[in-house]
Scaffold this motif. Sequence first.
Motif, PDB file in Angstrom:
ATOM      1  N   TYR A   1       0.883  -1.171   0.000  1.00 27.16           N
ATOM      2  CA  TYR A   1       0.000   0.000   0.000  1.00 27.16           C
ATOM      3  C   TYR A   1       0.917   1.217   0.000  1.00 27.16           C
ATOM      4  O   TYR A   1       1.567   1.478   1.000  1.00 27.16           O
TER       5      TYR A   1
ATOM      6  N   ALA B   1       2.777  -4.966   2.606  1.00 27.36           N
ATOM      7  CA  ALA B   1       1.812  -5.687   3.451  1.00 27.36           C
ATOM      8  C   ALA B   1       1.931  -7.199   3.279  1.00 27.36           C
ATOM      9  O   ALA B   1       1.650  -7.955   4.200  1.00 27.36           O
TER      10      ALA B   1
ATOM     11  N   PRO C   1      -1.460 -13.130  13.285  1.00 29.59           N
ATOM     12  CA  PRO C   1      -1.924 -12.000  14.085  1.00 29.59           C
ATOM     13  C   PRO C   1      -2.539 -10.903  13.218  1.00 29.59           C
ATOM     14  O   PRO C   1      -2.281 -10.830  12.020  1.00 29.59           O
ATOM     15  N   SER C   2      -3.343 -10.086  13.829  1.00 29.27           N
ATOM     16  CA  SER C   2      -4.023  -8.990  13.147  1.00 29.27           C
ATOM     17  C   SER C   2      -3.010  -8.081  12.442  1.00 29.27           C
ATOM     18  O   SER C   2      -1.977  -7.749  13.002  1.00 29.27           O
ATOM     19  N   GLY C   3      -3.298  -7.723  11.197  1.00 30.87           N
ATOM     20  CA  GLY C   3      -2.421  -6.820  10.466  1.00 30.87           C
ATOM     21  C   GLY C   3      -1.261  -7.509   9.763  1.00 30.87           C
ATOM     22  O   GLY C   3      -0.392  -6.837   9.202  1.00 30.87           O
ATOM     23  N   CYS C   4      -1.241  -8.838   9.746  1.00 30.82           N
ATOM     24  CA  CYS C   4      -0.092  -9.529   9.153  1.00 30.82           C
ATOM     25  C   CYS C   4      -0.240  -9.686   7.641  1.00 30.82           C
ATOM     26  O   CYS C   4       0.658 -10.195   6.984  1.00 30.82           O
ATOM     27  N   GLY C   5      -1.368  -9.267   7.083  1.00 29.14           N
ATOM     28  CA  GLY C   5      -1.512  -9.308   5.629  1.00 29.14           C
ATOM     29  C   GLY C   5      -2.423 -10.411   5.110  1.00 29.14           C
ATOM     30  O   GLY C   5      -2.489 -10.649   3.904  1.00 29.14           O
ATOM     31  N   LYS C   6      -3.185 -11.050   5.986  1.00 25.60           N
ATOM     32  CA  LYS C   6      -4.055 -12.153   5.565  1.00 25.60           C
ATOM     33  C   LYS C   6      -5.097 -11.670   4.557  1.00 25.60           C
ATOM     34  O   LYS C   6      -5.263 -12.260   3.494  1.00 25.60           O
ATOM     35  N   SER C   7      -5.803 -10.602   4.934  1.00 27.20           N
ATOM     36  CA  SER C   7      -6.865 -10.111   4.041  1.00 27.20           C
ATOM     37  C   SER C   7      -6.278  -9.629   2.725  1.00 27.20           C
ATOM     38  O   SER C   7      -6.845  -9.875   1.655  1.00 27.20           O
ATOM     39  N   THR C   8      -5.150  -8.940   2.805  1.00 32.24           N
ATOM     40  CA  THR C   8      -4.529  -8.414   1.594  1.00 32.24           C
ATOM     41  C   THR C   8      -4.171  -9.551   0.648  1.00 32.24           C
ATOM     42  O   THR C   8      -4.443  -9.477  -0.562  1.00 32.24           O
TER      43      THR C   8
ATOM     44  N   ILE D   1      -8.416  -0.389  -4.465  1.00 32.14           N
ATOM     45  CA  ILE D   1      -7.792   0.438  -3.431  1.00 32.14           C
ATOM     46  C   ILE D   1      -6.710   1.275  -4.103  1.00 32.14           C
ATOM     47  O   ILE D   1      -5.929   0.762  -4.906  1.00 32.14           O
TER      48      ILE D   1
HETATM   49  N1  LIG Z   1      -6.619  -0.036   2.356  1.00 36.97           N
HETATM   50  C1  LIG Z   1      -5.404   0.001   2.977  1.00 36.97           C
HETATM   51  N2  LIG Z   1      -4.610   1.069   2.834  1.00 36.97           N
HETATM   52  C2  LIG Z   1      -3.408   1.111   3.451  1.00 36.97           C
HETATM   53  N3  LIG Z   1      -2.926   0.141   4.222  1.00 36.97           N
HETATM   54  C3  LIG Z   1      -3.671  -0.955   4.413  1.00 36.97           C
HETATM   55  C4  LIG Z   1      -4.964  -1.078   3.800  1.00 36.97           C
HETATM   56  N4  LIG Z   1      -5.484  -2.268   4.163  1.00 36.97           N
HETATM   57  C5  LIG Z   1      -4.569  -2.862   4.953  1.00 36.97           C
HETATM   58  N5  LIG Z   1      -3.480  -2.072   5.112  1.00 36.97           N
HETATM   59  C6  LIG Z   1      -2.282  -2.405   5.891  1.00 36.97           C
HETATM   60  O1  LIG Z   1      -1.719  -3.593   5.401  1.00 36.97           O
HETATM   61  C7  LIG Z   1      -1.341  -4.447   6.445  1.00 36.97           C
HETATM   62  C8  LIG Z   1      -2.032  -5.770   6.322  1.00 36.97           C
HETATM   63  O2  LIG Z   1      -3.411  -5.590   6.494  1.00 36.97           O
HETATM   64  P1  LIG Z   1      -4.457  -6.771   6.343  1.00 36.97           P
HETATM   65  O3  LIG Z   1      -4.175  -7.509   5.096  1.00 36.97           O
HETATM   66  O4  LIG Z   1      -5.803  -6.180   6.490  1.00 36.97           O
HETATM   67  O5  LIG Z   1      -4.114  -7.673   7.619  1.00 36.97           O
HETATM   68  P2  LIG Z   1      -4.976  -8.800   8.340  1.00 36.97           P
HETATM   69  O6  LIG Z   1      -6.116  -9.148   7.471  1.00 36.97           O
HETATM   70  O7  LIG Z   1      -4.009  -9.920   8.540  1.00 36.97           O
HETATM   71  O8  LIG Z   1      -5.407  -8.235   9.655  1.00 36.97           O
HETATM   72  C9  LIG Z   1      -1.673  -3.714   7.746  1.00 36.97           C
HETATM   73  O9  LIG Z   1      -0.500  -3.110   8.216  1.00 36.97           O
HETATM   74  C10 LIG Z   1      -2.671  -2.701   7.332  1.00 36.97           C
HETATM   75  O10 LIG Z   1      -2.540  -1.533   8.129  1.00 36.97           O
END
Ligand SMILES: Nc1ncnc2c1ncn2[C@@H]1O[C@H](COP(=O)(O)OP(=O)(O)O)[C@@H](O)[C@H]1O
Lengths: 253, 288
Positions: A18, A23, A42-49, A61
């Motif tokens: 991003y 990420a 853990p939360s924020g590790c990039g799973k959703s991304t 995005i």
């Molecule tokens: N739309 C976005 N814009 C900027 N940074 C993002 C966005 N979505 C996620 N991030 C960052 O990317 C990293 C991974 O996020 P995410 O994939 O949501 O993690 P998880 O799903 O594991 O909690 C985090 O540091 C988050 O802050």
Amino acid sequence: MTQPSEVLLQANAVSIAYGDQLAVNAVTLPIYQQRITSIIGPSGCGKSTLLRSFNRMNDFIDQVTLTGKVTFNDQNVYASDADPVAVRLNIGMVFQKPNPFPKTIYDNVAWAPKINGRRDNMDDRVEQALRQAALWDEVKDRLQESALNLSGGQQQRLCIARALAMNPLVLLMDEPCSALDPVSTARIEDLLFELKETLTIVIVTHNMQQAARVSDFTAFMENGVLIEYGPTETLFTNPENKRTEEYVTGRFG
Amino acid sequence: MEQVLRWLFFACAAISVLTTLAVVGVLSIETFNFFQQVPAADFLFGTRWTPLLEPKSYGILPLLFGTTLIVIGAAIVALPVGLACAIYLSEYAGARTRDVVKPILEILAGIPTIVYGFFAITFVTPILRTLIPSTEVFNAASAGIVVGIMVLPMVASLCDDALRAVPNALRDGAYSLGATSFEVTARIVVPASLSGIFAAFVLAISRAIGETMAVTLAAGATPNLTLNPLESIQTMTAYIVQVSLGDTPAGTLSYQTLFAVGAVLFSMTLILNLIANAIMNRYRDVYE
Ligand SMILES: Nc1ncnc2c1ncn2[C@@H]1O[C@H](COP(=O)(O)OP(=O)(O)O)[C@@H](O)[C@H]1O
Ligand SMILES: [Mg+2]
């Protein structure tokens, strides 16, 4: 796992940033056909991304860059001639918070077939999708009611039905139970076992028991890096990496 | 000190409320006096408006038709274009474009309306007269178009707010089902924000009804029971300007027409604003 399975979907050295914030860092992860793969960490590790990169949902995005390849049936979904709409028709998605459209239950399920020109036998399509999502019996008499009147668990199953109505090959699920009560969660977990008969499922979860219960393979991520991947049983009982062991035994995270 | 400030603020609040009440009061009394002399039916359904000329006649329909023509012209210009602008801003433009365009909309909305009147006379009317030579020098079309341009920024801005109130989760859901941007916009985002868009339209119409300077300059001063936009007309607001600036003696019946017309104008815009408010309150409930 009764019989060996093919790799249907695969991330190859995928890195996602991003802006200049990395990420997901060089993740290579195979997804086997008709298996459930869970991604934990853990939360924020990039799973959703990572999950959203499989069906190109990160396209919307601002300032996202991706390097590496995601292959589906050996085709790179990020190839310059790849059609993201076609990719998403094959790879459906269910989100963390149920997001039914403010329309009737019927119209929610019929929405994707309708816009994609598959209007024939719509009633059957809707019924079949709702049955697959184990929601039919609860809603069959109120198909014309607003989807927003359903409970949270019902809404999430409606979203699953909505995704199934196009008969995708893969279903991506991003913490689909995190907003649900234990009973609804159990129903969705049961559902996953049935869907696995025909579908390939990737589920992101922060709930390790859930990953252990439902998945055939598990991937553990930390700080954007894939730390360990393997059969779920191995990863939970005999992990190779020390970080994995600490995480699955609950010493951090 | 606290007490003093408290009373000061209370006084300010009281003054603004009292002023509003006073305006409504004067308007009501004078309108009442007017209707002592002119039957309400003659006023509301009469087809001739000649309160300053003999034989006097007090039918407001010509003024209502004038205002209606302006509103129709303005709506044709402002509603589709404003909604299209909003869709572009909310669904297609990047954050940077939006950061540039939004303030421009606000500046446009702040241009004094007399400037729009000049624009109508010196620019729009000549074009209309070239295209359609039978167009009169003062005409409803030119004023309507310009009023439309005037309320366009407001429509765009309010519709943009309404579209942006639709949660991204709905857009994600639609995209994940293989929808194109256009399908997401036309079939999910716009329907989900319809009440907000509708409220924006109602407010725009309310503003077009109340708009004064541009129509006074460009639309003419001929009370005219017509639906032909190329003719000279007079709106309710323009009539009020005409009488206020003229030498009609206070207290006469001719003078009291001001208040009767003002009361109609006031009721119309008040009702429209109440409708818009009711719609907005309803749609706020949907996603919060
Ligand atoms: N739309 C976005 N814009 C900027 N940074 C993002 C966005 N979505 C996620 N991030 C960052 O990317 C990293 C991974 O996020 P995410 O994939 O949501 O993690 P998880 O799903 O594991 O909690 C985090 O540091 C988050 O802050
Ligand atoms: Mg997440």
